[in-house]
Design a protein around this motif. Structure first.
Motif, PDB file in Angstrom:
ATOM      1  N   GLY A 190     -92.597 -14.815  58.919  1.00  0.00           N
ATOM      2  CA  GLY A 190     -92.538 -15.353  60.273  1.00  0.00           C
ATOM      3  C   GLY A 190     -93.772 -16.164  60.614  1.00  0.00           C
ATOM      4  O   GLY A 190     -94.889 -15.823  60.205  1.00  0.00           O
ATOM      5  N   THR A 191     -93.572 -17.242  61.366  1.00  0.00           N
ATOM      6  CA  THR A 191     -94.693 -18.091  61.776  1.00  0.00           C
ATOM      7  C   THR A 191     -94.571 -18.398  63.264  1.00  0.00           C
ATOM      8  O   THR A 191     -93.486 -18.330  63.840  1.00  0.00           O
ATOM      9  N   TYR A 192     -95.706 -18.786  63.872  1.00  0.00           N
ATOM     10  CA  TYR A 192     -95.693 -19.151  65.284  1.00  0.00           C
ATOM     11  C   TYR A 192     -96.238 -20.552  65.551  1.00  0.00           C
ATOM     12  O   TYR A 192     -96.173 -21.024  66.675  1.00  0.00           O
ATOM     13  N   CYS A 193     -96.807 -21.190  64.527  1.00  0.00           N
ATOM     14  CA  CYS A 193     -97.628 -22.365  64.838  1.00  0.00           C
ATOM     15  C   CYS A 193     -97.557 -23.389  63.713  1.00  0.00           C
ATOM     16  O   CYS A 193     -97.399 -23.033  62.542  1.00  0.00           O
ATOM     17  N   ILE A 194     -97.700 -24.681  64.069  1.00  0.00           N
ATOM     18  CA  ILE A 194     -97.629 -25.717  63.039  1.00  0.00           C
ATOM     19  C   ILE A 194     -98.908 -25.807  62.210  1.00  0.00           C
ATOM     20  O   ILE A 194     -98.976 -26.623  61.296  1.00  0.00           O
ATOM     21  N   PHE A 195     -99.921 -24.998  62.508  1.00  0.00           N
ATOM     22  CA  PHE A 195    -101.070 -24.914  61.601  1.00  0.00           C
ATOM     23  C   PHE A 195    -100.721 -24.113  60.344  1.00  0.00           C
ATOM     24  O   PHE A 195    -101.454 -24.148  59.362  1.00  0.00           O
ATOM     25  N   THR A 196     -99.633 -23.353  60.388  1.00  0.00           N
ATOM     26  CA  THR A 196     -99.254 -22.529  59.238  1.00  0.00           C
ATOM     27  C   THR A 196     -98.823 -23.420  58.071  1.00  0.00           C
ATOM     28  O   THR A 196     -97.924 -24.251  58.226  1.00  0.00           O
ATOM     29  N   PRO A 197     -99.422 -23.262  56.899  1.00  0.00           N
ATOM     30  CA  PRO A 197     -99.047 -24.095  55.748  1.00  0.00           C
ATOM     31  C   PRO A 197     -97.735 -23.605  55.131  1.00  0.00           C
ATOM     32  O   PRO A 197     -97.723 -22.737  54.253  1.00  0.00           O
ATOM     33  N   TYR A 198     -96.634 -24.182  55.595  1.00  0.00           N
ATOM     34  CA  TYR A 198     -95.305 -23.750  55.181  1.00  0.00           C
ATOM     35  C   TYR A 198     -95.124 -23.852  53.664  1.00  0.00           C
ATOM     36  O   TYR A 198     -94.419 -23.060  53.049  1.00  0.00           O
ATOM     37  N   GLU A 199     -95.782 -24.868  53.068  1.00  0.00           N
ATOM     38  CA  GLU A 199     -95.610 -25.092  51.635  1.00  0.00           C
ATOM     39  C   GLU A 199     -96.109 -23.902  50.822  1.00  0.00           C
ATOM     40  O   GLU A 199     -95.528 -23.572  49.776  1.00  0.00           O
ATOM     41  N   LEU A 200     -97.180 -23.259  51.265  1.00  0.00           N
ATOM     42  CA  LEU A 200     -97.702 -22.084  50.553  1.00  0.00           C
ATOM     43  C   LEU A 200     -96.685 -20.945  50.575  1.00  0.00           C
ATOM     44  O   LEU A 200     -96.485 -20.242  49.581  1.00  0.00           O
ATOM     45  N   ILE A 201     -96.036 -20.774  51.735  1.00  0.00           N
ATOM     46  CA  ILE A 201     -95.041 -19.698  51.868  1.00  0.00           C
ATOM     47  C   ILE A 201     -93.834 -19.972  50.976  1.00  0.00           C
ATOM     48  O   ILE A 201     -93.351 -19.088  50.260  1.00  0.00           O
ATOM     49  N   SER A 202     -93.359 -21.208  50.990  1.00  0.00           N
ATOM     50  CA  SER A 202     -92.208 -21.559  50.148  1.00  0.00           C
ATOM     51  C   SER A 202     -92.549 -21.429  48.666  1.00  0.00           C
ATOM     52  O   SER A 202     -91.708 -21.000  47.869  1.00  0.00           O
ATOM     53  N   ALA A 203     -93.775 -21.800  48.311  1.00  0.00           N
ATOM     54  CA  ALA A 203     -94.188 -21.705  46.907  1.00  0.00           C
ATOM     55  C   ALA A 203     -94.303 -20.248  46.459  1.00  0.00           C
ATOM     56  O   ALA A 203     -94.297 -19.965  45.254  1.00  0.00           O
ATOM     57  N   ALA A 204     -94.394 -19.334  47.427  1.00  0.00           N
ATOM     58  CA  ALA A 204     -94.401 -17.897  47.109  1.00  0.00           C
ATOM     59  C   ALA A 204     -92.972 -17.357  47.054  1.00  0.00           C
ATOM     60  O   ALA A 204     -92.762 -16.142  47.077  1.00  0.00           O
ATOM     61  N   GLU A 205     -91.998 -18.273  46.982  1.00  0.00           N
ATOM     62  CA  GLU A 205     -90.565 -17.944  46.920  1.00  0.00           C
ATOM     63  C   GLU A 205     -90.109 -17.154  48.142  1.00  0.00           C
ATOM     64  O   GLU A 205     -89.199 -16.322  48.078  1.00  0.00           O
ATOM     65  N   ALA A 206     -90.758 -17.408  49.281  1.00  0.00           N
ATOM     66  CA  ALA A 206     -90.361 -16.776  50.544  1.00  0.00           C
ATOM     67  C   ALA A 206     -89.867 -17.866  51.504  1.00  0.00           C
ATOM     68  O   ALA A 206     -90.082 -19.060  51.280  1.00  0.00           O
ATOM     69  N   ILE A 207     -89.222 -17.420  52.583  1.00  0.00           N
ATOM     70  CA  ILE A 207     -88.671 -18.365  53.563  1.00  0.00           C
ATOM     71  C   ILE A 207     -89.561 -18.361  54.805  1.00  0.00           C
ATOM     72  O   ILE A 207     -89.690 -17.325  55.469  1.00  0.00           O
TER      73      ILE A 207
END
Length: 383
Positions: free
Chosen positions: A35-52
């Motif tokens: 889960g995220t709340y903010c556009i500072f969150t690096p979404y690419e890192l989460i996706s690269a960890a095979e998570a959504i």
């Protein structure tokens, strides 16, 4: 009803493939959810960890009453809404989240995460408060590495540079596709209402298969272009073109957009987290991926940065590109950084860009709709 009116009328999110809580529930069987709340969150890192990566609920007053059992009433409604959804388990995305990634964009959120951590695992990124020094870059890069390590440990995966590069490319494609969509409003007259821009951005955000999301956005672009090229004009060329800046807009605060358009104006651009702020700058695909992510996210033109010159630069470009007639600065109650910045934004918009400006403070209730309607209609009438 015009072709495009009918098209958007039938674009019902709950009926779309791969969209919403049901989609994330199915994906949860195979993947972890962050889960995220903010556009500072690096979404690419989460996706690269095979998570959504999933944006969590935060834009309705439905759970604020419950949140106020733990949080002060005179706190930003976005924070209270976020916390209330978690507390009541009414946010399906929070319900499925294995981890929440937060960031220290303001003191209220920072302290809220402490309470949130009692309910679910939370990882907080320590965001620098400026972005113009080498130390800021190094500190934020270190936070990227700490998050990468935390994701690897939590999900027992290895995030390679190659996987990061793949996810950066995918996310950049999503950003470019969304930009192409909302930049249609640079046309005169614009083919889209602001409420429709928000509708499509939301659909893309909560469609978790990004190939599907991009194709859907692409289809919408082609539909809008086809109607426009066939001569369909739904919006008057004389309708004042409004840019909305300030705090994030969604659900409860869409009242501002609706009131602008009921008053005869049209919102052509959203310079906020819900709009262009996270999409304008792409991640550099030609340098080391962690460096590229650090650079892109640190440049986010948020009021938590001091000074926040990037917001001025972005506003200047957008006012010109979208041929803006007036700027509305929407500030949520108790959002001190955006509230303090209104003086600088007003001075810039009126003195440097020579166009009218108005600042509106609001919350997630509907109790101020009458007052907002009076001020917004007078502003639009003046343009």
């Amino acid at each position: 009803m015009s072709n495009l009116d009918e098209f958007f009328e039938e674009l019902r999110p709950d009926e779309l493939d791969g969209y919403g809580p049901i989609a994330v529930k199915e994906l949860k069987k195979e993947k972890n959810v962050v889960g995220t709340y903010c556009i500072f969150t690096p979404y690419e890192l989460i996706s690269a960890a095979e998570a959504i990566p999933v944006t969590l609920c935060s834009t309705s007053d439905a759970t604020i009453k419950e949140a106020e059992q733990h949080l002060p009433r005179n706190l930003c409604p976005l924070i209270k809404s976020s916390y209330g959804y978690a507390l009541t388990d009414k946010c399906p995305y929070f319900h499925f989240a294995d981890l929440v990634v937060g960031e220290t964009t303001c003191d209220g959120k920072k302290k809220m995460y402490e309470y949130l951590g009692r309910m679910t695992p939370v990882h907080v990124m320590q965001l620098p408060q400026s972005n113009n020094r080498e130390e800021d870059f190094e500190n934020w890069k270190e936070e990227m590495i700490i998050l990468k390590n935390a994701l690897e440990e939590k999900f027992n995966v290895t995030i390679t540079d190659q996987r990061l590069k793949e996810e950066i490319k995918k996310k950049n494609l999503e950003r470019e596709t969304l930009k192409e969509f909302y930049q249609l409003s640079q046309l005169t007259p614009p083919p889209l209402y602001g409420t429709e821009i928000l509708q499509v951005l939301d659909i893309s955000k909560f469609t978790f298969d990004k190939s599907l999301a991009n194709q859907r956005t692409r289809n919408i672009i082609e539909e809008v272009k086809k109607s426009y090229n066939n001569g369909e004009r739904r919006i008057s060329e004389d309708a004042p073109r409004i840019l909305i800046t300030g705090c994030p807009i969604g659900q409860a605060t869409e009242k501002v957009v609706e009131l602008v358009e009921e008053s005869g104006g049209v919102v052509v651009c959203f310079e906020n987290c819900s709009g262009v702020k996270g999409n304008e700058e792409l991640v550099d695909e030609n340098i080391a991926p962690i460096d590229a992510l650090t650079e892109k996210y640190l440049n986010t033109p948020c009021s938590c940065m001091s000074p926040n010159d990037n917001r001025i630069d972005l506003l200047s470009e957008l006012i010109d590109e979208y041929q803006v007639d007036g700027v509305i600065d929407m500030v949520l109650q108790a959002c001190h950084t955006y509230n303090v910045e209104t003086f600088r934004i007003k001075s810039f918009v009126t003195d440097k860009k020579n166009i009218p400006y108005i600042s509106l403070e609001t919350d997630y209730s509907q109790s101020d709709v009458g007052q907002l309607k009076t001020r917004i209609s007078a502003f639009v009438e003046m343009l």
